[in-house]
Design a protein around this motif. Sequence first.
Motif, PDB file in Angstrom:
ATOM      1  N   SER A 268       0.840  -1.205   0.000  1.00 54.06           N
ATOM      2  CA  SER A 268       0.000   0.000   0.000  1.00 54.06           C
ATOM      3  C   SER A 268       0.875   1.255   0.000  1.00 54.06           C
ATOM      4  CB  SER A 268      -0.936  -0.009   1.214  1.00 54.06           C
ATOM      5  OG  SER A 268      -1.724  -1.182   1.236  1.00 54.06           O
ATOM      6  N   ASN A 269       1.832   1.298  -0.921  1.00 53.35           N
ATOM      7  CA  ASN A 269       2.758   2.425  -1.008  1.00 53.35           C
ATOM      8  C   ASN A 269       2.315   3.388  -2.099  1.00 53.35           C
ATOM      9  OD1 ASN A 269       4.373   1.150   0.937  1.00 53.35           O
ATOM     10  ND2 ASN A 269       5.411  -0.045  -0.634  1.00 53.35           N
ATOM     11  N   GLU A 270       2.223   4.654  -1.756  1.00 58.71           N
ATOM     12  CA  GLU A 270       1.740   5.679  -2.662  1.00 58.71           C
ATOM     13  C   GLU A 270       2.870   6.223  -3.538  1.00 58.71           C
ATOM     14  OE1 GLU A 270       3.703   7.357   0.665  1.00 58.71           O
ATOM     15  OE2 GLU A 270       2.042   5.930   0.612  1.00 58.71           O
ATOM     16  N   ARG A 271       2.522   6.961  -4.577  1.00 63.14           N
ATOM     17  CA  ARG A 271       3.552   7.513  -5.470  1.00 63.14           C
ATOM     18  C   ARG A 271       4.412   8.547  -4.762  1.00 63.14           C
ATOM     19  NH1 ARG A 271      -0.797  10.787  -9.097  1.00 63.14           N
ATOM     20  NH2 ARG A 271      -0.464  12.893  -8.285  1.00 63.14           N
ATOM     21  N   SER A 272       3.863   9.206  -3.741  1.00 63.61           N
ATOM     22  CA  SER A 272       4.609  10.220  -2.998  1.00 63.61           C
ATOM     23  C   SER A 272       5.841   9.632  -2.323  1.00 63.61           C
ATOM     24  CB  SER A 272       3.706  10.862  -1.934  1.00 63.61           C
ATOM     25  OG  SER A 272       2.502  11.336  -2.492  1.00 63.61           O
ATOM     26  N   ARG A 318       0.025   2.747  -5.777  1.00 58.78           N
ATOM     27  CA  ARG A 318       1.084   3.475  -6.471  1.00 58.78           C
ATOM     28  C   ARG A 318       0.554   4.590  -7.378  1.00 58.78           C
ATOM     29  NH1 ARG A 318       5.733   3.901  -4.574  1.00 58.78           N
ATOM     30  NH2 ARG A 318       5.973   1.649  -4.396  1.00 58.78           N
ATOM     31  N   PRO A 319      -0.619   4.482  -7.991  1.00 64.68           N
ATOM     32  CA  PRO A 319      -1.084   5.589  -8.839  1.00 64.68           C
ATOM     33  C   PRO A 319      -1.447   6.858  -8.068  1.00 64.68           C
ATOM     34  CG  PRO A 319      -2.199   3.539  -9.409  1.00 64.68           C
ATOM     35  CD  PRO A 319      -1.485   3.300  -8.105  1.00 64.68           C
ATOM     36  N   TYR A 320      -1.566   6.767  -6.741  1.00 56.69           N
ATOM     37  CA  TYR A 320      -2.177   7.849  -5.973  1.00 56.69           C
ATOM     38  C   TYR A 320      -1.176   8.682  -5.190  1.00 56.69           C
ATOM     39  CZ  TYR A 320      -6.114   4.631  -6.664  1.00 56.69           C
ATOM     40  OH  TYR A 320      -7.044   3.776  -7.199  1.00 56.69           O
ATOM     41  N   SER A 321      -1.496   9.958  -5.059  1.00 54.70           N
ATOM     42  CA  SER A 321      -0.801  10.822  -4.106  1.00 54.70           C
ATOM     43  C   SER A 321      -1.367  10.560  -2.717  1.00 54.70           C
ATOM     44  CB  SER A 321      -1.017  12.291  -4.478  1.00 54.70           C
ATOM     45  OG  SER A 321      -2.387  12.651  -4.261  1.00 54.70           O
ATOM     46  N   CYS A 411       7.641   9.207   7.083  1.00 50.73           N
ATOM     47  CA  CYS A 411       6.855   8.762   5.929  1.00 50.73           C
ATOM     48  C   CYS A 411       5.755   9.781   5.652  1.00 50.73           C
ATOM     49  CB  CYS A 411       6.264   7.374   6.188  1.00 50.73           C
ATOM     50  SG  CYS A 411       7.503   6.073   6.314  1.00 50.73           S
ATOM     51  N   VAL A 412       6.165  10.884   5.052  1.00 51.69           N
ATOM     52  CA  VAL A 412       5.226  11.952   4.691  1.00 51.69           C
ATOM     53  C   VAL A 412       5.277  12.144   3.186  1.00 51.69           C
ATOM     54  CG1 VAL A 412       5.383  13.086   6.920  1.00 51.69           C
ATOM     55  CG2 VAL A 412       6.968  13.746   5.101  1.00 51.69           C
ATOM     56  N   GLY A 413       4.282  12.836   2.649  1.00 54.62           N
ATOM     57  CA  GLY A 413       4.169  12.990   1.211  1.00 54.62           C
ATOM     58  C   GLY A 413       5.082  14.050   0.639  1.00 54.62           C
ATOM     59  N   CYS A 460      -2.417  16.336  -7.793  1.00 57.09           N
ATOM     60  CA  CYS A 460      -2.557  15.430  -6.645  1.00 57.09           C
ATOM     61  C   CYS A 460      -3.750  14.498  -6.811  1.00 57.09           C
ATOM     62  CB  CYS A 460      -2.726  16.235  -5.350  1.00 57.09           C
ATOM     63  SG  CYS A 460      -1.210  16.931  -4.693  1.00 57.09           S
ATOM     64  N   LEU A 461      -4.778  14.989  -7.473  1.00 55.15           N
ATOM     65  CA  LEU A 461      -6.008  14.218  -7.621  1.00 55.15           C
ATOM     66  C   LEU A 461      -6.092  13.519  -8.970  1.00 55.15           C
ATOM     67  CD1 LEU A 461      -8.474  16.734  -5.933  1.00 55.15           C
ATOM     68  CD2 LEU A 461      -7.229  14.822  -4.917  1.00 55.15           C
ATOM     69  N   THR A 462      -4.984  13.555  -9.730  1.00 55.84           N
ATOM     70  CA  THR A 462      -4.910  12.862 -11.019  1.00 55.84           C
ATOM     71  C   THR A 462      -4.087  11.589 -10.842  1.00 55.84           C
ATOM     72  OG1 THR A 462      -4.995  14.970 -12.215  1.00 55.84           O
ATOM     73  CG2 THR A 462      -4.190  13.041 -13.424  1.00 55.84           C
TER      74      THR A 462
END
Length: 482
Positions: A268-272, A318-321, A411-413, A460-462
């Motif tokens: 569950s790792n985000e692109r950020s 991964r696709p998400y901010s 672990c911040v964006g 951020c929302l794309t």
Amino acid sequence: MTYAPMAVMQPTAHNRAAETPLPPHAQITYMERTSSELPVTEFFRIERPSFDPATGQARFFYRLNDLSFTETLQLPMGADAAMAVSPAFAKLLGLTGLVLGVSYFKLRAPFAIEAPEIALTDAERAFVIDVYENGLGEFYARNDLARFGKLSLVAPTDPVARQPALDLPDRTLLPIGGGKDSLVSVDLLTHTGVDFTPFAVNPKGPILTSVAAIGTAPLYVTRTLDPDMIRLGKEPGYYNGHVPSTAINSMIAALCALLYGYSQIVLSNERSASEGNVVFDGRETNHQYSKSLGFELLIADTLANATGGALKYFSLLRPYSEARIASLFTQSTKFDAVFSSCNRNFRLTGNDGPLWCGECPKCHFVFLIFAPFMKKERLLAIFGKNLLDEPKNEHSFRELAGLTGQKPWECVGEILEAAACFYTLTRHADWHEDAVVRAVKADLFAQYGEEKLQLAMAECLTDSRDHHIPPALAAKVAAYAV
């Protein structure tokens, strides 16, 4: 020696590095240490690990000069006995021993690493070096240790580049961290019809309460570090610091996938997470390196080769901010009272306090990215207070938005992502009068400009197309997460 500032990762649809640098005060200055500071005879050795399917115990053995350490993993009973003696499991057990070794290696961080009984392919050798270099990047930076490109790994060569294919059941192992991210993955998998088993190493606090709220039987592993390592880390003459915990837990999950029958590990790792903190020793250093897309691709390839392509590894988010993930989390209140991202809940000594301390950068960042999307009364109920209306928090929030200092070792964006969320709050009826929002508004606009902040929030929302999710699952998730 002063190094050039790191390029800030923009939250674009493809998550590519942009040209905006960190502010000058985010650079690290240090006196480069030379190899003469450490005796040339210093070495770190990883011995062959063992696993007993009758007890479920794996044991890992290390030597650091004249010191010896043993670490244990207690896995659940019921392991597949045939799989436990397979070449694929032996391969993963050896690789796991190498990755877990970072906790002992860092006591002295010698230049020489030896694994005389663990044969490695060229690709596996590169993977291990990556873990010991980039995975320990923050540790080197904060201890002023120059190690990039200087480590040697002596191990036998394995001529078999890819193991024969295994037959693993079509099941999913989902690591649960107790924070918002893995719980969004729970929601996405549930609504796309993917059965999964929650997984954790040394579960405590929010992990236990989150799994209880999920309502699915989990798979837990107990990891016991050698007590001498913990003791020495507090004594003069030894180093201490951050290790790549996601890499460690992922390798443990891979062992479990083979022994208990799972064909994929879903992170569950985000692109950020791909944005670093500083440039140190000529290389970008990232607190979240083992959560980054680059590492995900590297470990996914390593696990695939070790299992003949049978075991898949990817991040569903991964696709998400971080901001996009926060917006998805708000769609359900199921986990409001049980989740937490505050690191005080994950210390070795535990935490008897509230789920959120309200004082650390992690609490501040999560509050900041929720604020544009969550009703104010709900957010205050989760945190117990308004973190944006306490003037003492201003400096921390300024660091998150790139207005001072450097990006926190947490672990911040992305920096621009935090700035974009702040911009949204300056125009939000619920938040624009809060003390911290008012205090940073002028500097925020002066540094970035309104147009850039507006575009950043839109990005951020794309959703990014730069991910490693299997196409069929990606399509189902995209259809649901609108």
